[in-house]
Write an enzyme that holds these catalytic residues in place. Structure first.
Site, mmCIF file in Angstrom:
data_model
loop_
_atom_site.group_PDB
_atom_site.id
_atom_site.type_symbol
_atom_site.label_atom_id
_atom_site.label_comp_id
_atom_site.label_asym_id
_atom_site.label_seq_id
_atom_site.Cartn_x
_atom_site.Cartn_y
_atom_site.Cartn_z
ATOM 1 N N CYS A 135 38.595 55.770 34.098
ATOM 2 C CA CYS A 135 38.152 56.698 35.143
ATOM 3 C C CYS A 135 37.286 57.801 34.525
ATOM 4 O O CYS A 135 37.749 58.518 33.627
ATOM 5 C CB CYS A 135 39.348 57.321 35.859
ATOM 6 S SG CYS A 135 38.840 58.422 37.196
ATOM 7 N N ASN A 138 27.799 45.506 37.513
ATOM 8 C CA ASN A 138 26.602 44.741 37.931
ATOM 9 C C ASN A 138 26.926 43.566 38.856
ATOM 10 O O ASN A 138 26.170 42.607 38.912
ATOM 11 C CB ASN A 138 25.824 44.186 36.729
ATOM 12 C CG ASN A 138 25.387 45.261 35.760
ATOM 13 O OD1 ASN A 138 25.393 46.438 36.092
ATOM 14 N ND2 ASN A 138 25.005 44.864 34.561
#
Length: 487
Positions: A110, A212
């Site tokens: 995170c 991606n």
């Protein structure tokens, strides 16, 4: 008889059933209802939202809301993710969760500011000794495997060394997000599959790739280029829950199915609203009045109604669609089709701000300087509400009062503070010096003197009682002597 804990590839093949299509852990977004929707459309493994280990240990309601909810056999295999920075707390939380999942994941990826303030997630990636202790202790104590999700370092060699350290400590499966902790928001950029490939070759445990992923073809290409055993999706899954099926369905199909699941497995309305904003993202740039409606409604029924309105608007557009008409706004599909949202970079964001309102372009954010004059037409909705409550309120920065700064930290000081400090600094100094600050309502000296006075009065009372008791004893002795003399 207790089954032995599976490790590495055996754990991936048997417990996780060789999962290749994985839904990422997302704060307030990978709840049970969304996981079930994703599983119906191709997802083979799901993670819970990131849970805070310390809160999970101390708060029974938090455990109930996030994990101890209605048992759902469809929701397996499942990995529970925690953020933590203390080995004992992490293990306590994991022990409370292990009977409800197939593995426990430590969040080391995170990159948000809340993770920086709480000192967890990607902001632990330099503290290798601490991570080694956390994973080793969890691997020793838990009956389920421990996994990790990480972000990469700029250097491939350091990323590989980091991954090997986690494997050696006891990590049984590693998810690698191919971005650094600085790559977030408008600066996200492209994830590095080269880093993931290098990690995959260097460790002897299963590796999931993250980054991606917009279409199923990206999943296959990623597995081919990196050699990863599975691919994890977050943003791609939120905009198209059927991504792992290789489909791009109409948005209302996914929205309606999700809302039906929510009625069976309720969750906070904020989660549902956020999902609908993601699913309808491109359509809400066109039908902005319904965007406002979606933001205002306060019931599940209201959200269902707005969803129906959006569906009707889109169906009217489809009926009037001309043959071979290309999608507007540079999108690959018409706006009512589930498709990726490509987050604009800093330059594109500036361009959007300058072209907001132009027909056919995506709705951009207002430039910050638009609000400087306090014009209600350009104010944010929150400020417009404040203006309605108080028409005389001005948001002009030049009219804001100037506050004197605290002598120590630079925050606004208290106007009546005797030390010329803000409340936080004043409290520390007053406590250290046993002093009072009436301006901040801090009375350490007064309270200390009162306590001394109370102790003194208690001591006097004790002396009086002891004297009285001594006098009673003497009287008793004299009386006894007198009685003996008479006898």
């Amino acid at each position: 008889m207790k089954m032995p804990k599976l490790k590495g590839f055996e754990f991936w093949r048997n417990t996780l059933r060789g999962a290749r299509y994985v839904v990422a852990p997302m704060v307030d977004q990978s709840e049970l209802a969304w996981r079930l929707l994703s599983r119906r459309h191709g997802a083979q493994l799901c993670y819970t939202p990131m849970l805070h280990a310390q809160v999970f240990v101390r708060d029974a309601n938090y455990r109930k809301e996030n994990l101890y909810c209605e048992v759902c056999p469809e929701d397996r295999p499942l990995i529970v993710q925690f953020c933590a920075n203390d080995p004992e707390v992490f293990v306590q939380a994991a022990l409370l969760a292990q009977d409800y999942c197939d593995a426990v994941d430590l969040n080391l990826g995170c990159p948000q500011m809340i993770a920086k303030r709480g000192h967890y997630g990607a902001f632990l990636q330099e503290e290798w000794d601490l991570l080694q202790r956390m994973i080793a202790l969890a691997n020793e104590k838990l009956s389920v495997p421990i996994t990790c999700k990480i972000r990469v370092f700029p250097e491939i060699a350091k990323t590989v060394k980091y991954a090997q350290l986690l494997e050696k400590a006891g990590c049984q499966l590693l998810t690698v997000h191919g971005r650094t902790k600085e790559q977030k928001g408008p600066l996200a950029g492209v994830a590095s599959w080269e880093h993931i490939q290098a990690v995959r070759k260097a460790v002897n445990i299963p590796v999931f790739a993250n980054g991606n992923i917009q279409y199923l073809s990206d999943v296959e290409q990623c597995i081919q280029k990196t050699g990863a055993h599975g691919v994890m999706s977050a943003e791609g899954n939120l905009h198209n829950p059927a991504l792992f099926e290789g489909r791009n369905p109409v948005v209302w199909e996914m929205a309606e199915e999700y809302l039906e699941i929510v009625q069976q497995y309720p969750c906070p309305l904020s989660y549902v609203r956020a999902h609908l904003f993601k699913l309808w993202h491109h359509t809400l740039q066109v039908h902005q009045q319904l965007r406002d409606e979606l933001a205002k409604v306060k019931t599940l029924e209201g959200l269902v109604a707005v969803n129906k309105q959006l569906k009707l608007h889109c169906q009217k557009e489809i009926a009037n669609l001309k043959e071979e008409e290309k999608p507007k706004g540079g999108l690959p599909f018409s706006h009512w089709i589930c498709q990726p949202y490509v987050r604009p970079g800093p330059k594109e964001t500036c361009k959007e701000n300058g072209t907001a309102g132009v027909e056919g372009s995506n709705r951009g954010k207002r430039a910050l300087e638009d609000e400087d004059d306090g014009n209600s037409d350009s104010l944010s909705k929150n400020k417009q509400k404040k203006k309605l409550r108080n028409p005389n309120k001005s948001f002009d920065p030049s009219l804001k009062p100037k506050y004197a700064k605290c002598d120590q930290c630079g925050n606004p000081k208290g106007n009546k503070c005797v030390f010329n400090l803000c409340r936080g600094c004043c409290k520390k100094r007053a406590f250290r010096e046993t002093a009072d600050c009436p301006g901040h309502g801090l009375l350490f000296k007064t309270k200390y003197e009162k306590s001394l006075l109370w102790k003194s009065s208690q001591s006097n009372l004790l002396n009086i009682e002891m004297t009285a008791q001594k006098g009673e004893v003497e009287e008793t002795i004299l009386l006894k002597e007198a009685i003996d003399g008479v006898a």
